[in-house]
Design an enzyme around this catalytic site. Structure first.
Site, PDB file in Angstrom:
ATOM      1  N   LEU A  10       0.812  -1.213   0.000  1.00  0.00           N
ATOM      2  CA  LEU A  10       0.000   0.000   0.000  1.00  0.00           C
ATOM      3  C   LEU A  10       0.844   1.262   0.000  1.00  0.00           C
ATOM      4  O   LEU A  10       0.444   2.274  -0.591  1.00  0.00           O
ATOM      5  CB  LEU A  10      -0.965  -0.004   1.185  1.00  0.00           C
ATOM      6  CG  LEU A  10      -1.924  -1.198   1.237  1.00  0.00           C
ATOM      7  CD1 LEU A  10      -2.936  -1.011   2.358  1.00  0.00           C
ATOM      8  CD2 LEU A  10      -2.637  -1.405  -0.088  1.00  0.00           C
ATOM      9  N   ASP A  11       1.989   1.245   0.657  1.00  0.00           N
ATOM     10  CA  ASP A  11       2.872   2.414   0.585  1.00  0.00           C
ATOM     11  C   ASP A  11       3.233   2.714  -0.865  1.00  0.00           C
ATOM     12  O   ASP A  11       3.232   3.872  -1.300  1.00  0.00           O
ATOM     13  CB  ASP A  11       4.154   2.169   1.393  1.00  0.00           C
ATOM     14  CG  ASP A  11       4.010   2.564   2.852  1.00  0.00           C
ATOM     15  OD1 ASP A  11       3.122   3.373   3.172  1.00  0.00           O
ATOM     16  OD2 ASP A  11       4.788   2.060   3.677  1.00  0.00           O
TER      17      ASP A  11
END
Length: 622
Positions: free
Chosen positions: A476-477
């Site tokens: 997700l980063d």
């Protein structure tokens, strides 16, 4: 979205239409982004093409010049075409392309290797991660091309080309950089990691950035002190290494306590815990919001004029001011720099401490270089009123201000969008956060693994029959950083059309929703949200692993007759045998250092000035 006071163009592609051709697996996700940005399909006819081949997406509207808010009304019409392929062009002497779908892209680029570190063997992600990243990158390319055309840039008619294999290399670029560093990792690369399990079977993630809170949590649960000390380093570095070989005593400790006792221990210590939510739970609360919001502000009128750029790149002549930490915002700014913008990075006095994070190349963190090479650094103490004025002065001359400070921090510092708009009403103010605003009730800390746990990604990433677990690869980063770039480009194009500054907000929650969207759609159709057991499981060969294409996986399994795969054949011989039967497969990359010499990426991975591995730009404008 824009407030009700914004009466005309509220999204950057309002009034534009798009057409697609080629594999739906490539065009479908891009079409979803274009719809969210305001474009509508020119012809909602049947999808064209099979699962392999080249795709094209065109966005166009001959009336764009009149609708763009240009003073003369004679601006160029909006038109951009993106070309998408599974594999970037190979040298003429190369064999048949190996990357033909999501599974083979994950295998070839090292995604399976990184995601599988927790388990000690390569594993496929049951979500279409490389394809999702490619869709965002393709949308970025289209927005950049439209923006360049609207600004009258030279070469604005160039077509962005994106490739799924290049997207795969980009998402593992930090891990690849570390594999080619001058020194080894600061923490052991060995199997292990969360989630933890409570006595009642509850799976949960634990998060803290404070070693004191880490120790306090485990003390409250009466864990052995030596295990607590030994566990901190792998826990601290799990974002970098994609694994966390904790002492087994820590897992045994949580299994001895109920979920309420564990929550109490977190509350007392200052650590945070989050129960792994199911896809069904996420579907019940999912609000269908776009992965970002765009809100024009200011009195209107043309944005600050720009001189025609002389340097290459669709953002040439633009300035991005970035105050980013860790991955999400730095990656977003890095991509804007690759598109031609000058990126000025705001760092604390003494410089970003992550510059020294091991492993290093020529004394600088290899991972840091993967996200920040080519940026110009300015040291500013945001706790100092005088330095905050300096930062506001820099923002007054910038096109974009981008940050990922903690929620509320910008307003506390007097550096929120309302504050900076007074000095620069044409500024695109971008915030890349964890949870967005008001979309999740009582959210935990907005970090990658906590958002994965809270949104069902831990379940979606693994097929049926396996225990849900958020990936220790920073899914997700990275995807959140890509969405941040998309949001900024959308804001810049919207500014070009309206003459107003724009605030754009993106989040890790938006990235999670993007990644789980296919699984949630399956649930709503009454199907299983998770992929079937064995989905994207590589097969053993005598000297490595084989990954069949998704469409051929069952046929390959029938050929090999079991999980042992081609245990008596080399990878090369196994692939030859499958191709003789017309079945698509590729070798799984298990050591990212091997990518430098991999014929599937011949000459595409280079070294920067510090000797750190550098992946190719994710798009080509030709």
């Amino acid at each position: 979205m824009a407030s009700p006071a914004v009466t005309q163009t509220a999204r950057p592609l309002d009034g534009l239409r798009f057409t697609t051709s080629g594999p739906p697996a490539l065009t479908g996700p891009v079409a979803e982004h274009l719809r969210a940005l305001g474009a509508v399909p020119a012809d909602p006819g049947p999808a064209q093409g099979g699962d392999t081949g080249t795709a094209r997406v065109t966005v166009a509207d001959a009336a764009f010049g009149d609708a763009a808010g240009r003073a003369s009304g004679t601006g160029p019409p909006a038109r951009a075409t993106a070309v998408i392929a599974w594999q970037s062009p190979l040298p003429p002497a190369s064999a048949t392309p190996d990357v033909t779908d999501e599974a083979t892209a994950q295998a070839a680029t090292g995604i399976m290797a990184v995601h599988g570190r927790r388990d000690g063997l390569p594993r496929g992600l049951a979500v279409d991660y490389a394809t999702a990243a490619t869709a965002v990158l393709t949308t970025q390319g289209l927005l950049a091309a439209l923006l360049a055309r609207a600004r009258g840039c030279e070469g604005a008619a160039a077509q962005p080309h994106t490739y799924v294999d290049r997207a795969g290399l980009l998402v593992v670029s930090q891990y690849l950089a570390a594999s080619g560093a001058d020194e080894g990792e600061a923490a052991e690369l060995a199997p292990g990691g969360p989630p933890f399990t409570a006595a009642d079977g509850t799976l949960f993630e634990l998060e803290t950035l404070d070693p004191g809170a880490w120790a306090g949590f485990w003390r409250a649960l009466e864990a052995p002190s030596d295990a607590v000390r030994a566990g901190w380093r792998p826990f601290q570095f799990r974002y970098a290494t994609a694994c966390a070989p904790f002492p087994e005593a820590l897992h045994a400790t949580t299994r001895a306590h109920g979920w309420q006792r564990i929550r109490d221990a977190a509350a007392v210590s200052g650590a945070e815990v989050c129960r792994l939510r199911s896809l069904a739970e996420r579907a019940a609360e999912q609000d269908g919001a776009a992965p970002w919001t765009l809100a024009p502000y200011g009195p209107g009128g043309r944005a600050r004029p720009k001189a025609p750029p002389s340097a290459p790149g669709p953002l040439a002549g633009m300035t991005v001011l970035e105050a980013g930490r860790r991955v999400q915002a730095p990656l977003a700014a890095h991509l804007l720099g690759l598109l031609g913008a000058e990126v000025i990075r705001i760092e604390p006095p003494g410089g970003d401490p992550l510059r020294g994070m091991p492993p290093a190349c020529a004394g600088i963190s290899a991972r840091w270089l993967a996200l920040n090479r080519g940026k110009r650094a300015v040291e500013i103490d945001i706790k100092s009123p005088a330095d905050r004025l300096r930062l506001a002065g820099l923002a007054a001359g910038a096109d974009v201000f981008l940050h990922n400070w903690a929620p509320g921090k910008a307003a506390e510092l007097g550096l929120d969008s309302d504050d900076l708009a007074r000095a620069n009403p044409g500024l695109v103010y971008a915030y890349t956060g964890g949870w967005g605003t008001g979309r999740i009730a009582d959210p935990p800390m907005g970090t990658d693994f906590m958002v994965q746990a809270r949104t069902g990604v831990g379940e979606a990433a693994r097929p049926e029959g396996e225990v849900p677990a958020p990936s220790l690869m920073t899914l997700l980063d990275v995807l959140g950083g890509l969405l941040g770039t998309e949001a900024v480009l959308a804001g810049l194009l919207l500014r070009e059309r309206t003459g107003r500054g724009v605030r754009v907000d993106s989040s890790l929650l938006g990235a999670a929703d993007l990644l789980t969207a296919p699984a949630l759609r399956r649930l709503r159709r009454g199907e299983h949200g998770r992929r079937p057991a064995g989905f994207r499981t590589p097969l053993r060969a005598a000297d490595g692993w084989i990954a069949p294409a998704d469409a051929d996986a069952r046929a390959v399994a029938a050929v090999v007759g079991g999980a042992q795969g081609f245990a008596e054949l080399s990878t090369e011989d196994a692939l030859r045998a499958l191709r003789a039967r017309g079945l698509a497969a590729t070798a799984v990359t298990t050591d990212l250092a091997d990518l430098h010499h991999d014929p599937r990426f011949a000459g595409s991975i280079s070294r920067d000035a510090h000797g750190a591995p550098a992946v190719p730009d994710p798009w080509s404008f030709v």
